[in-house]
Write a protein that holds these residues in place. Structure first.
Motif, mmCIF file in Angstrom:
data_model
loop_
_atom_site.group_PDB
_atom_site.id
_atom_site.type_symbol
_atom_site.label_atom_id
_atom_site.label_comp_id
_atom_site.label_asym_id
_atom_site.label_seq_id
_atom_site.Cartn_x
_atom_site.Cartn_y
_atom_site.Cartn_z
ATOM 1 N N MET A 50 0.481 -1.100 -0.186
ATOM 2 C CA MET A 50 -0.087 0.141 0.193
ATOM 3 C C MET A 50 0.979 1.129 -0.443
ATOM 4 N N PHE A 51 2.138 1.667 0.748
ATOM 5 C CA PHE A 51 3.024 2.204 0.499
ATOM 6 C C PHE A 51 4.169 2.231 -0.048
ATOM 7 N N LYS A 52 4.251 3.793 -0.683
ATOM 8 C CA LYS A 52 5.770 3.620 -1.244
ATOM 9 C C LYS A 52 7.010 3.819 -0.672
ATOM 10 N N ASP A 53 7.087 3.675 1.023
ATOM 11 C CA ASP A 53 7.951 3.548 1.899
ATOM 12 C C ASP A 53 7.454 4.167 2.914
ATOM 13 N N LEU A 54 8.120 4.264 4.008
ATOM 14 C CA LEU A 54 7.939 4.512 5.267
ATOM 15 C C LEU A 54 7.535 5.807 5.387
ATOM 16 N N ALA A 55 8.345 6.925 5.224
ATOM 17 C CA ALA A 55 7.857 8.687 4.884
ATOM 18 C C ALA A 55 6.236 8.447 4.388
ATOM 19 N N HIS A 56 6.145 8.127 3.232
ATOM 20 C CA HIS A 56 4.800 7.922 2.441
ATOM 21 C C HIS A 56 3.526 7.709 3.544
ATOM 22 N N ARG A 57 4.002 6.815 4.167
ATOM 23 C CA ARG A 57 3.549 5.851 5.322
ATOM 24 C C ARG A 57 2.394 6.877 6.193
ATOM 25 N N ASN A 58 4.153 7.958 6.264
ATOM 26 C CA ASN A 58 3.810 8.596 7.774
ATOM 27 C C ASN A 58 2.776 9.648 7.662
ATOM 28 N N ARG A 59 2.766 10.092 6.125
ATOM 29 C CA ARG A 59 2.446 10.948 5.605
ATOM 30 C C ARG A 59 0.864 10.733 5.252
ATOM 31 N N VAL A 60 0.639 9.630 5.038
ATOM 32 C CA VAL A 60 -1.043 9.508 4.518
ATOM 33 C C VAL A 60 -1.253 9.203 6.343
ATOM 34 N N LEU A 61 -0.754 8.816 7.093
ATOM 35 C CA LEU A 61 -1.451 8.718 8.051
ATOM 36 C C LEU A 61 -1.638 9.969 9.107
ATOM 37 N N ALA A 62 -0.995 11.228 8.599
ATOM 38 C CA ALA A 62 -0.899 12.600 8.551
ATOM 39 C C ALA A 62 -2.022 13.432 8.470
ATOM 40 N N SER A 63 -2.666 12.688 7.537
ATOM 41 C CA SER A 63 -3.778 13.663 6.338
ATOM 42 C C SER A 63 -5.014 12.968 6.795
ATOM 43 N N ASP A 64 -6.053 13.277 6.136
ATOM 44 C CA ASP A 64 -7.078 13.027 6.433
ATOM 45 C C ASP A 64 -7.725 11.840 5.360
ATOM 46 N N ALA A 65 -6.920 10.656 5.364
ATOM 47 C CA ALA A 65 -7.621 9.100 4.023
ATOM 48 C C ALA A 65 -8.427 8.473 4.694
ATOM 49 N N PHE A 66 -8.141 8.480 6.233
ATOM 50 C CA PHE A 66 -8.678 6.920 6.923
ATOM 51 C C PHE A 66 -10.244 7.917 7.469
ATOM 52 N N LYS A 67 -10.398 9.186 7.722
ATOM 53 C CA LYS A 67 -11.333 9.830 8.976
ATOM 54 C C LYS A 67 -12.978 9.141 8.601
ATOM 55 N N GLY A 68 -12.819 8.632 7.032
ATOM 56 C CA GLY A 68 -14.206 8.065 6.885
ATOM 57 C C GLY A 68 -14.665 6.468 7.335
ATOM 58 N N ILE A 69 -13.248 6.101 7.546
ATOM 59 C CA ILE A 69 -12.366 4.559 8.048
ATOM 60 C C ILE A 69 -12.871 4.021 9.288
ATOM 61 N N GLU A 70 -11.978 5.510 10.170
ATOM 62 C CA GLU A 70 -11.991 5.808 11.669
ATOM 63 C C GLU A 70 -13.917 5.603 12.167
ATOM 64 N N ALA A 71 -14.123 6.592 11.299
ATOM 65 C CA ALA A 71 -16.514 6.816 11.937
ATOM 66 C C ALA A 71 -16.625 5.764 11.753
ATOM 67 N N ASP A 72 -16.545 4.778 10.238
ATOM 68 C CA ASP A 72 -16.764 3.218 10.354
ATOM 69 C C ASP A 72 -16.655 2.566 11.945
ATOM 70 N N VAL A 73 -15.357 2.092 12.217
ATOM 71 C CA VAL A 73 -14.644 2.018 13.234
ATOM 72 C C VAL A 73 -15.722 2.095 14.777
ATOM 73 N N ILE A 74 -15.944 3.254 15.583
ATOM 74 C CA ILE A 74 -16.283 3.848 16.465
ATOM 75 C C ILE A 74 -17.528 2.903 15.231
ATOM 76 N N LYS A 75 -18.719 3.371 14.954
ATOM 77 C CA LYS A 75 -20.008 2.597 14.791
ATOM 78 C C LYS A 75 -20.180 1.057 14.718
ATOM 79 N N ARG A 76 -18.946 0.807 13.966
ATOM 80 C CA ARG A 76 -19.026 -0.736 13.917
ATOM 81 C C ARG A 76 -19.083 -1.841 15.432
ATOM 82 N N ALA A 77 -18.016 -0.803 15.827
ATOM 83 C CA ALA A 77 -17.036 -1.764 16.559
ATOM 84 C C ALA A 77 -16.827 -0.988 18.333
ATOM 85 N N ASN A 78 -17.768 0.041 17.713
ATOM 86 C CA ASN A 78 -17.645 0.697 19.607
ATOM 87 C C ASN A 78 -16.045 1.160 19.883
#
Length: 336
Positions: A116-144
């Motif tokens: 998924m990630f080009k390298d560690l720096a890319h991974r860290n930049r993705v985590l610092a972005s809002d790319a996962f915000k929708g998934i994070e909200a879904d985790v709260i809804k589905r898994a509490n």
């Protein structure tokens, strides 16, 4: 922060604190957060919990938060942690691999998919972005449960009971993979034969020949003593880990907005700390076993890594399409 096996020392410390500062201690409520680890006190995940306990009390003074850590699978393994946290009982905090959450929240598998990630720096930049915000909200809804930080960051590689030096030798390799379907799809695409097996059953599965190995980080390889049954470690670097630090919504909801803000700040920083610790430690234990001639390390050539990616990418893209995750995938890839 306290470990469960230091209960007497903790009691003595509290008594001393009450004696020295009776008015302050009496006014501040103590709230316990129960964290669960499959590993010992030195493991990076366990150190992440301890760091969170330190930081969360630094960033707020409304309550004293005591992070009590159960070690060495005392509360089970990651699927058990998830079940307890979702139900709001026994475990409040845990680091759980996305693959172990994917049955409950399928979309989270993309967070730590192979290649998924080009390298560690890319991974860290993705985590610092809002790319996962929708998934994070879904985790709260589905898994509490709520992601409050991200640890991980190390590469996953192949572990086998026979030498694997290239893509040809990977063909027919029977290996254990994580539960998210994408892992089986990827390894099938590159010619291996994957099986989903519970983590605590992998050692015996290799020992008895059910599988010939697995894929894992260096630290997990040495901590779980997989080298005793699979003494070959091949550097394929097919994945960079993302290990969310989760807090149950029930525990999170007990606190005021001020304390919740401190929890989120402390969680983000503790996750980064855990990544730094794991990256610093990951090779040392493996080097020790290599020095004892208990492990042989192999490495894929660049051409073999490229071939792995070439064969696996169509399966990855088909999975992304079928799961309707093109938007998230494209957002991750677009992060510069």
């Amino acid at each position: 922060m306290s470990f469960s096996f230091k209960k007497s020392a903790l009691v003595l410390g509290v008594v001393a604190m009450l004696t020295a500062f009776p008015s302050v201690a009496a006014d501040k409520k103590t709230v316990t957060i129960n964290a669960a680890s499959m590993f010992d006190k030195d493991h990076p995940f366990t150190q992440t919990y301890a760091k969170f306990g330190e930081l969360v009390n630094k960033y707020q003074d409304e309550v004293n938060i005591d992070v009590k850590i159960s070690l060495n699978k005392a509360m089970g393994i990651e699927p058990d942690f998830l079940r307890f946290m979702s139900q709001g009982e026994s475990v409040d905090m845990a680091i759980i691999a996305p693959g172990n959450l994917a049955q409950r929240v399928p979309d989270i598998a993309i967070v730590d998919m192979p290649l998924m990630f080009k390298d560690l720096a890319h991974r860290n930049r993705v985590l610092a972005s809002d790319a996962f915000k929708g998934i994070e909200a879904d985790v709260i809804k589905r898994a509490n449960i709520r992601a409050i930080g991200y640890a991980g960051g190390v590469s996953r590689n192949l572990i086998s009971n026979y030498p694997i030096n290239n893509m040809n030798e990977l063909k027919g390799f029977r290996l254990r993979v994580q539960g998210a379907p994408i892992w089986a799809k990827v390894f099938t695409a590159v010619g291996a034969v994957p099986s989903v097996i519970a983590y605590d059953e992998v050692y015996s599965a290799v020992q008895t020949g059910v599988v010939q190995g697995l894929e894992n980080e260096r630290f997990g390889y040495t901590q779980q003593r997989f080298y005793e049954v699979a003494p070959h470690y091949t550097l394929t670097e097919h994945s960079l880990t993302v290990r969310p630090l989760f807090l149950s919504e029930k525990a999170f909801g007990k606190f005021s907005p001020k304390v919740q803000a401190a929890i989120l700040k402390a969680g983000a920083e503790a996750g980064k700390f855990g990544s730094e610790v794991e990256l610093a430690m990951e090779g040392k234990a493996l080097d020790e076993q290599v020095g004892k001639k208990l492990v042989t390390v192999h490495a894929f050539a660049d051409a073999d890594k490229a071939k792995f990616r070439e064969l696996a990418t169509p399966a990855l893209l088909q999975y992304v399409k079928d799961a309707k995750l093109e938007e998230v995938y494209n957002k991750m890839q677009a992060v510069k």
